[in-house]
Design a protein around this motif. Structure first.
Motif, mmCIF file in Angstrom:
data_model
loop_
_atom_site.group_PDB
_atom_site.id
_atom_site.type_symbol
_atom_site.label_atom_id
_atom_site.label_comp_id
_atom_site.label_asym_id
_atom_site.label_seq_id
_atom_site.Cartn_x
_atom_site.Cartn_y
_atom_site.Cartn_z
ATOM 1 N N SER A 118 -2.620 4.272 9.590
ATOM 2 C CA SER A 118 -1.674 4.671 10.638
ATOM 3 C C SER A 118 -0.662 3.562 10.920
ATOM 4 O O SER A 118 0.518 3.840 11.138
ATOM 5 C CB SER A 118 -2.409 5.075 11.916
ATOM 6 O OG SER A 118 -3.061 3.978 12.497
ATOM 7 N N ARG A 119 -1.102 2.292 10.875
ATOM 8 C CA ARG A 119 -0.184 1.177 11.118
ATOM 9 C C ARG A 119 0.909 1.135 10.053
ATOM 10 O O ARG A 119 2.100 1.054 10.366
ATOM 11 C CB ARG A 119 -0.960 -0.140 11.121
ATOM 12 C CG ARG A 119 -0.117 -1.348 11.428
ATOM 13 C CD ARG A 119 -0.952 -2.584 11.626
ATOM 14 N NE ARG A 119 -2.208 -2.497 10.904
ATOM 15 C CZ ARG A 119 -2.690 -3.444 10.130
ATOM 16 N NH1 ARG A 119 -2.043 -4.551 9.976
ATOM 17 N NH2 ARG A 119 -3.837 -3.292 9.499
ATOM 18 N N PHE A 120 0.508 1.218 8.784
ATOM 19 C CA PHE A 120 1.503 1.154 7.713
ATOM 20 C C PHE A 120 2.337 2.435 7.632
ATOM 21 O O PHE A 120 3.519 2.381 7.318
ATOM 22 C CB PHE A 120 0.846 0.822 6.372
ATOM 23 C CG PHE A 120 0.458 -0.620 6.266
ATOM 24 C CD1 PHE A 120 1.416 -1.601 6.106
ATOM 25 C CD2 PHE A 120 -0.869 -1.006 6.362
ATOM 26 C CE1 PHE A 120 1.074 -2.936 6.025
ATOM 27 C CE2 PHE A 120 -1.226 -2.341 6.282
ATOM 28 C CZ PHE A 120 -0.248 -3.313 6.123
ATOM 29 N N SER A 147 8.114 -0.896 -0.012
ATOM 30 C CA SER A 147 7.293 -1.210 -1.187
ATOM 31 C C SER A 147 6.319 -2.340 -0.866
ATOM 32 O O SER A 147 5.147 -2.296 -1.257
ATOM 33 C CB SER A 147 8.169 -1.628 -2.366
ATOM 34 O OG SER A 147 9.000 -0.576 -2.754
ATOM 35 N N TYR A 148 6.797 -3.313 -0.139
ATOM 36 C CA TYR A 148 5.953 -4.432 0.269
ATOM 37 C C TYR A 148 4.834 -3.941 1.192
ATOM 38 O O TYR A 148 3.688 -4.380 1.068
ATOM 39 C CB TYR A 148 6.813 -5.493 0.955
ATOM 40 C CG TYR A 148 6.057 -6.704 1.428
ATOM 41 C CD1 TYR A 148 5.452 -7.568 0.521
ATOM 42 C CD2 TYR A 148 5.952 -6.996 2.776
ATOM 43 C CE1 TYR A 148 4.760 -8.683 0.946
ATOM 44 C CE2 TYR A 148 5.267 -8.116 3.208
ATOM 45 C CZ TYR A 148 4.671 -8.957 2.297
ATOM 46 O OH TYR A 148 3.990 -10.055 2.736
ATOM 47 N N PHE A 149 5.158 -3.022 2.099
ATOM 48 C CA PHE A 149 4.140 -2.454 2.989
ATOM 49 C C PHE A 149 3.055 -1.737 2.189
ATOM 50 O O PHE A 149 1.879 -1.793 2.536
ATOM 51 C CB PHE A 149 4.758 -1.501 4.006
ATOM 52 C CG PHE A 149 5.535 -2.180 5.103
ATOM 53 C CD1 PHE A 149 5.220 -3.463 5.525
ATOM 54 C CD2 PHE A 149 6.591 -1.529 5.723
ATOM 55 C CE1 PHE A 149 5.933 -4.094 6.541
ATOM 56 C CE2 PHE A 149 7.305 -2.144 6.743
ATOM 57 C CZ PHE A 149 6.975 -3.425 7.146
ATOM 58 N N GLU A 150 3.450 -1.053 1.118
ATOM 59 C CA GLU A 150 2.460 -0.373 0.273
ATOM 60 C C GLU A 150 1.517 -1.383 -0.380
ATOM 61 O O GLU A 150 0.311 -1.159 -0.463
ATOM 62 C CB GLU A 150 3.147 0.472 -0.804
ATOM 63 C CG GLU A 150 3.656 1.804 -0.314
ATOM 64 C CD GLU A 150 2.565 2.755 0.173
ATOM 65 O OE1 GLU A 150 1.383 2.602 -0.193
ATOM 66 O OE2 GLU A 150 2.907 3.653 0.941
ATOM 67 N N ILE A 151 2.087 -2.497 -0.817
ATOM 68 C CA ILE A 151 1.265 -3.551 -1.422
ATOM 69 C C ILE A 151 0.309 -4.139 -0.385
ATOM 70 O O ILE A 151 -0.880 -4.337 -0.648
ATOM 71 C CB ILE A 151 2.161 -4.645 -2.039
ATOM 72 C CG1 ILE A 151 2.927 -4.074 -3.229
ATOM 73 C CG2 ILE A 151 1.353 -5.871 -2.442
ATOM 74 C CD1 ILE A 151 4.049 -4.953 -3.726
ATOM 75 N N LEU A 152 0.834 -4.395 0.819
ATOM 76 C CA LEU A 152 -0.010 -4.926 1.886
ATOM 77 C C LEU A 152 -1.112 -3.944 2.273
ATOM 78 O O LEU A 152 -2.256 -4.346 2.507
ATOM 79 C CB LEU A 152 0.827 -5.261 3.125
ATOM 80 C CG LEU A 152 1.696 -6.494 3.043
ATOM 81 C CD1 LEU A 152 2.533 -6.638 4.303
ATOM 82 C CD2 LEU A 152 0.853 -7.736 2.834
ATOM 83 N N ARG A 153 -0.768 -2.652 2.335
ATOM 84 C CA ARG A 153 -1.753 -1.636 2.669
ATOM 85 C C ARG A 153 -2.875 -1.642 1.629
ATOM 86 O O ARG A 153 -4.055 -1.657 1.981
ATOM 87 C CB ARG A 153 -1.121 -0.246 2.731
ATOM 88 C CG ARG A 153 -2.132 0.847 3.045
ATOM 89 C CD ARG A 153 -1.688 2.256 2.664
ATOM 90 N NE ARG A 153 -0.347 2.599 3.013
ATOM 91 C CZ ARG A 153 -0.016 3.520 3.917
ATOM 92 N NH1 ARG A 153 -0.944 4.183 4.562
ATOM 93 N NH2 ARG A 153 1.239 3.798 4.152
ATOM 94 N N ALA A 154 -2.501 -1.641 0.358
ATOM 95 C CA ALA A 154 -3.499 -1.642 -0.720
ATOM 96 C C ALA A 154 -4.381 -2.889 -0.625
ATOM 97 O O ALA A 154 -5.607 -2.802 -0.806
ATOM 98 C CB ALA A 154 -2.804 -1.571 -2.074
#
Length: 178
Positions: free
Chosen positions: A140-142, A102-109
């Motif tokens: 691709s990273r996330f 979930s944190y990765f999704e926030i960082l991606r956004a």
């Protein structure tokens, strides 16, 4: 004379290098001064023990009394641990990995938003090759990070199922014989 920052960096590099065989170091602190050592700190310093074991680094205020061993370390050392506690640890790790995704999704956004702002201020279109390349790199990273977490979640969940099946097996065998 090298600067203080350079001295600290050299000390950290030496401590973190493969040459340093000790798996624990001490962080000695007095006022605004921090020194790293492979031996116990002098009495006038506050001390934190930094341990590196099986890929996990932990920092513990070693001035305080340690009451019990970390359950994760016990698990990694393959000491006996109850099935209930093991299931609880597996559940907590699965939860942590889901939270991390979930944190990765926030960082991606956030990174995509930053990239969009940069594109806007440089007056580039959405079909600009540089923008498309950067967007693909971010995705691709996330995607890779999240995929790795999902694979670990699957392995942990399968392991949990095996543990539950093993603990249920003797009771179901006794029911068949009875």
């Amino acid at each position: 004379m090298p600067s203080r920052l350079l001295q600290t960096f050299i000390l950290l590099a030496l401590i973190a290098s493969p040459i340093a065989s000790a798996n624990s170091i001490y962080k000695c602190m007095k006022d605004d001064r921090v020194v790293f050592s492979q031996t116990v700190c002098p009495k006038e310093y506050r001390q934190h023990k930094i341990e590196f074991q099986l890929g996990i680094t932990t920092e513990v205020d070693s001035d305080k009394v340690v009451l019990k061993e970390d359950p994760l370390k016990a698990l990694l050392k393959k000491k006996t641990i109850s099935k209930e506690k093991l299931i609880q640890l597996l559940d907590s790790e699965v939860y942590r990995l889901k939270q991390e995704n979930s944190y990765f999704e926030i960082l991606r956004a956030s990174e995509i938003q930053k990239l969009d702002r940069n594109r806007y201020w440089h007056k580039k279109e959405k079909d600009d090759p540089g923008y498309i390349k950067d967007l693909k790199e971010i995705n691709s990273r996330f995607d890779e990070l999240m995929s790795n977490n999902r694979q670990v979640i699957i392995v942990l969940t399968d392991h949990k199922k095996k543990i539950i099946e093993e603990s249920d097996a003797p009771t179901s065998l006794a029911q068949k014989e009875g």
